[in-house]
Structures are given as C-alpha cells and as structure tokens.
Design a protein around this motif. Structure first.
Motif, short mmCIF file in Angstrom:
data_model
loop_
_atom_site.label_atom_id
_atom_site.label_comp_id
_atom_site.label_asym_id
_atom_site.label_seq_id
_atom_site.Cartn_x
_atom_site.Cartn_y
_atom_site.Cartn_z
N ASN A 275 35.03 54.09 -37.27
CA ASN A 275 35.31 55.17 -36.32
C ASN A 275 34.01 55.80 -35.79
N LYS A 276 33.10 54.92 -35.38
CA LYS A 276 31.86 55.41 -34.76
C LYS A 276 31.48 54.50 -33.59
N LYS A 277 30.62 54.99 -32.74
CA LYS A 277 30.19 54.23 -31.59
C LYS A 277 29.20 53.14 -32.01
N ILE A 278 29.24 52.05 -31.27
CA ILE A 278 28.35 50.93 -31.54
C ILE A 278 27.18 50.96 -30.55
N ILE A 279 25.97 51.04 -31.09
CA ILE A 279 24.76 51.00 -30.25
C ILE A 279 23.85 49.86 -30.71
N LYS A 280 23.46 49.88 -31.98
CA LYS A 280 22.56 48.85 -32.51
C LYS A 280 23.36 47.70 -33.11
N VAL A 281 23.01 46.48 -32.69
CA VAL A 281 23.70 45.29 -33.18
C VAL A 281 22.69 44.30 -33.72
N ALA A 282 22.86 43.89 -34.97
CA ALA A 282 22.04 42.84 -35.57
C ALA A 282 22.81 41.53 -35.48
N VAL A 283 22.10 40.43 -35.22
CA VAL A 283 22.74 39.12 -35.11
C VAL A 283 21.95 38.10 -35.91
N LEU A 284 22.66 37.11 -36.44
CA LEU A 284 22.00 35.99 -37.10
C LEU A 284 22.93 34.79 -37.02
N GLY A 285 22.55 33.81 -36.21
CA GLY A 285 23.37 32.62 -36.05
C GLY A 285 23.45 31.81 -37.32
N GLY A 286 24.64 31.25 -37.61
CA GLY A 286 24.83 30.47 -38.81
C GLY A 286 25.09 31.34 -40.02
N SER A 287 24.82 30.82 -41.21
CA SER A 287 25.11 31.54 -42.45
C SER A 287 24.12 32.68 -42.65
N GLY A 288 24.62 33.92 -42.61
CA GLY A 288 23.69 35.05 -42.60
C GLY A 288 23.92 36.14 -43.63
N SER A 289 24.66 35.84 -44.69
CA SER A 289 24.95 36.89 -45.68
C SER A 289 23.69 37.45 -46.32
N PHE A 290 22.65 36.63 -46.41
CA PHE A 290 21.40 37.08 -47.03
C PHE A 290 20.72 38.20 -46.25
N ALA A 291 21.12 38.40 -44.99
CA ALA A 291 20.46 39.38 -44.14
C ALA A 291 21.24 40.68 -43.99
N ILE A 292 22.31 40.84 -44.76
CA ILE A 292 23.11 42.06 -44.64
C ILE A 292 22.28 43.30 -44.93
N GLN A 293 21.50 43.27 -45.99
CA GLN A 293 20.69 44.44 -46.35
C GLN A 293 19.63 44.73 -45.29
N ALA A 294 19.07 43.69 -44.70
CA ALA A 294 18.08 43.88 -43.63
C ALA A 294 18.73 44.54 -42.42
N ALA A 295 19.94 44.14 -42.10
CA ALA A 295 20.66 44.75 -40.98
C ALA A 295 20.90 46.23 -41.24
N LYS A 296 21.27 46.55 -42.49
CA LYS A 296 21.45 47.95 -42.86
C LYS A 296 20.15 48.73 -42.75
N ALA A 297 19.09 48.15 -43.30
CA ALA A 297 17.79 48.83 -43.33
C ALA A 297 17.26 49.10 -41.93
N ASN A 298 17.66 48.26 -40.97
CA ASN A 298 17.21 48.43 -39.59
C ASN A 298 18.15 49.32 -38.78
N GLY A 299 19.13 49.91 -39.45
CA GLY A 299 20.00 50.87 -38.78
C GLY A 299 21.04 50.27 -37.87
N ALA A 300 21.42 49.01 -38.10
CA ALA A 300 22.42 48.37 -37.24
C ALA A 300 23.80 48.97 -37.51
N ASP A 301 24.56 49.13 -36.43
CA ASP A 301 25.94 49.58 -36.56
C ASP A 301 26.86 48.40 -36.89
N VAL A 302 26.47 47.23 -36.42
CA VAL A 302 27.25 46.00 -36.65
C VAL A 302 26.29 44.86 -36.96
N PHE A 303 26.72 43.95 -37.82
CA PHE A 303 25.96 42.73 -38.08
C PHE A 303 26.87 41.55 -37.76
#
Length: 364
Positions: A275-303
């Motif tokens: 229930n929040k607006k989406i501004i920052k979006v992190a993307v990683l093509g293919g298998s990307g579960s290892f980058a979830i924490q990096a997406a969080k640390a960079n302030g992404a609203d969506v990964f």
C-alpha cells in the motif's frame, strides 16, 4: 569477416573478463578464424535453433545462455546438449555465448529491462569488485610524457567521466647491469643513477594485455621495472543488476500491470503489496534471489527478477515487493539488444533475430 571479428565487437559491449567465475562463456563450438556467412542471435541454442541457422545460412550462433555449461565427457547424442553440439559441428556452425558477461555489462541485460520498464536515473545494483588494476612503473624523466601518452592510448587512466588520469613522482633510480646486460642508459658493470618519473595509473582488468604491450613497446629500458596490483575500489559501471526510478510515482497494482505488459508475461508471482507508491525499481534478469538484500539496501520499492523460491518471498519482510516474472521472460529481450548492437557494428551481412521460442516453461 571471420568469427573473431564478431567476437571483438561483442567484447566491446561485454568483455568476457567480467563473466562470473562459475560461468562458461566465449566460443564454445567452432573455429575463430572461420569466415562468416551470417549471424543468428538467440537466447538459448537448441536443436531447433541450429536448424534455423542452417535454413538461414548462418554459420555463427550468438547465444546468451551457454549450451555447454558443465564439462562434456562424451558426444553420443544421448541428451539435447550433445545433440546440439554434434549438429553444429557437422554443419560447421560456431556457437558463441555471453551470459554473465552481458549480465554484468552497463548496457546489457538489466539495462534492457530498465528501458522496457521506462526507468530513469539507472545505476548498477551490485558493482563488481576486483575489476580495477593499478600499474606502477619507473621511466627516464625525459620519456615520461611519451609513456603516459602510450598508456592512455591503450585505455589506461580512465576513471568514470575522466580520462588521461595518472599520478607522477620524480626521483632518482639506480641500477647496475651484470656482464650479460645491455643497458640503454649507463654502462654495464657500473652503478648508474637516472632521473626517473614514477608513474602510477589504473586500468580496467580486461585491457591488461594491451596496457602491458604499450608499456614494453614504449619503455626504453632492457628490463622494465613495474608492479601490478588489484585494488579494492568497485567499478560503478560493471556489475550485476540495476536500479532505476519512475519519473512519477506509480500505484502498486498499476505497476504490476505495467510490468506484465512491458515484459510480455501473463503471470507474476509476487510478495504482499504494501500500500505504497512505487518509485525505485531494482531489476536482475534470471535467477536473482541473492540480490534481494542489495535491492533493500538501495531503497528499492520493488525487486523484479526470476526463480524465487517459496522461502525467498518471506525475506521481503514488508519492506519491499518481490516480483518474479519468470526466467525466460526476464531475459527475452536480450537477443533484441544483441541484434540491434551488431547491426550497427556490422553492415556487410545479415544479423538475424531467431524466431525460435526457447522458453521451456509453459503456462495454462
């Protein structure tokens, strides 16, 4: 034009030196000196793709995923990998793969996803480490300018938006050549003192051979004193994943519909909406579960990524939306990227986009 010419163009876009250690990239099948009749670009090299190459008179397949990932001990045609390799060899078709080299390229897989989603202010999500080298050498003072120029021309001394970067210190160097020496300055058997300039310069690791070639060709000494170290600084233009922003905030549901449309998928697995607006979006093509924490640390609203497992979704922890759009779907536009790039670089024969859908996953 030969196979190696195409490889050279592709390595300008994504140097193989930046592929992950576990990967198998480069020329997997064929002869680098073979003359080219045509290039077929695909996401995966399957038997149907090799058949397509035969039909379109293409003797080079540029594939994102490597058909040979683990070592081959036999070639008997018992599985699809062996059958692809055997058919390619039989028809003199070369196969070149880029995979994680293109994943880690600034204008590679993840940049393409950002462009599809219309994101701006893009930057690498996880910059790669140990990609920058430092060369230190000592040269006669009156030859320093010529050596710096040669090193710059070879590509050294480029840092971000700056070029011709070096650090220089003047001092006195001493040496004494033995009876087998042939000093260009001084006399063998006698200690010689030379006014020298110590030059320190950084360079990207994939150009090391050309930097050293310039050093040895330009330096006048019989024995060139130099040191090479790998520095800890992360290269902000090389690495996996990317993060960008929307020009205007987007509602969560609207974003998911936008994602489905732009990434041409009918199914998105996602964590709870917040229930929040989406501004920052992190993307990683293919298998990307290892980058979830990096997406969080960079302030992404969506990964946005693929191949998330059941327990991966728990790690969202009400701080980010995780969106799994499917492995093929996340990388499907990669072949369009490569075709567009090669078409600009090569104009004297066809660069063909494969029409074969290689997605092994089907949806009901």
């Amino acid at each position: 034009m030969i196979v190696q010419d195409v490889i050279n163009h592709l390595e300008e876009l994504a140097p193989l030196a930046y592929a992950e250690d576990f990967d198998n990239v480069g020329l997997l099948v064929g002869d680098k000196n073979q003359k080219i009749t045509g290039v077929l670009v695909t996401l995966d090299t399957l038997e149907a793709v090799v058949d397509e190459a035969i039909e379109t008179n293409c003797n080079l397949i540029v594939s994102f995923h490597p058909i040979i990932f683990k070592g081959l001990k036999k070639l008997t045609g018992k599985n699809y990998v062996e059958r692809v390799v055997m058919k390619a060899i039989k028809h003199d078709i070369s196969i070149f793969s880029m995979h994680t080299a293109l994943d880690n390229a600034l204008q590679g897989v993840n940049d393409m996803i950002c462009n599809q989603l219309e994101l701006t202010n893009k930057r690498i999500l996880i910059p790669q480490s140990e990609t920058i080298k430092k060369l230190t050498t000592y040269v006669p003072k009156n030859e320093a300018e010529a050596l710096r120029t040669a090193l710059f021309k070879a590509g050294a001394g480029s840092i971000g938006n700056y070029s011709n970067c070096s650090f220089n210190v003047e001092g006195n160097g001493t040496y004494k050549g033995n009876q087998d020496s042939n000093p260009t300055k001084g006399i063998k058997g006698e200690t010689h003192t030379e006014e020298e300039t110590k030059i320190t310069i950084t360079y990207a690791k994939h150009i090391e051979s050309q930097v050293l070639k310039a050093l040895f060709k330009t330096h006048s000494y019989e024995e060139v004193a130099y040191e090479i170290t790998t520095i800890e600084n992360k290269n902000q233009n090389i690495g996996i994943g990317m993060i960008g922003e929307f020009a205007e905030p987007m509602d969560e549901t609207n974003f998911l519909n936008h994602l489905k449309t732009k990434m041409n998928t009918t199914c998105i697995r996602h964590s709870s909406l917040l229930n929040k607006k989406i501004i920052k979006v992190a993307v990683l093509g293919g298998s990307g579960s290892f980058a979830i924490q990096a997406a969080k640390a960079n302030g992404a609203d969506v990964f946005v990524t693929a191949d998330l497992k059941y327990h991966d979704f728990f790690t969202a922890e009400s701080s980010i939306i995780l969106a799994d759009i499917g492995h093929y779907e996340s990388e499907q536009f990669t072949k369009n990227l490569l075709v567009a790039y090669l078409t600009k670089k090569i104009t004297n024969f066809a660069i063909i986009l494969s029409k074969t859908n290689t997605n092994p996953v089907k949806y009901l």
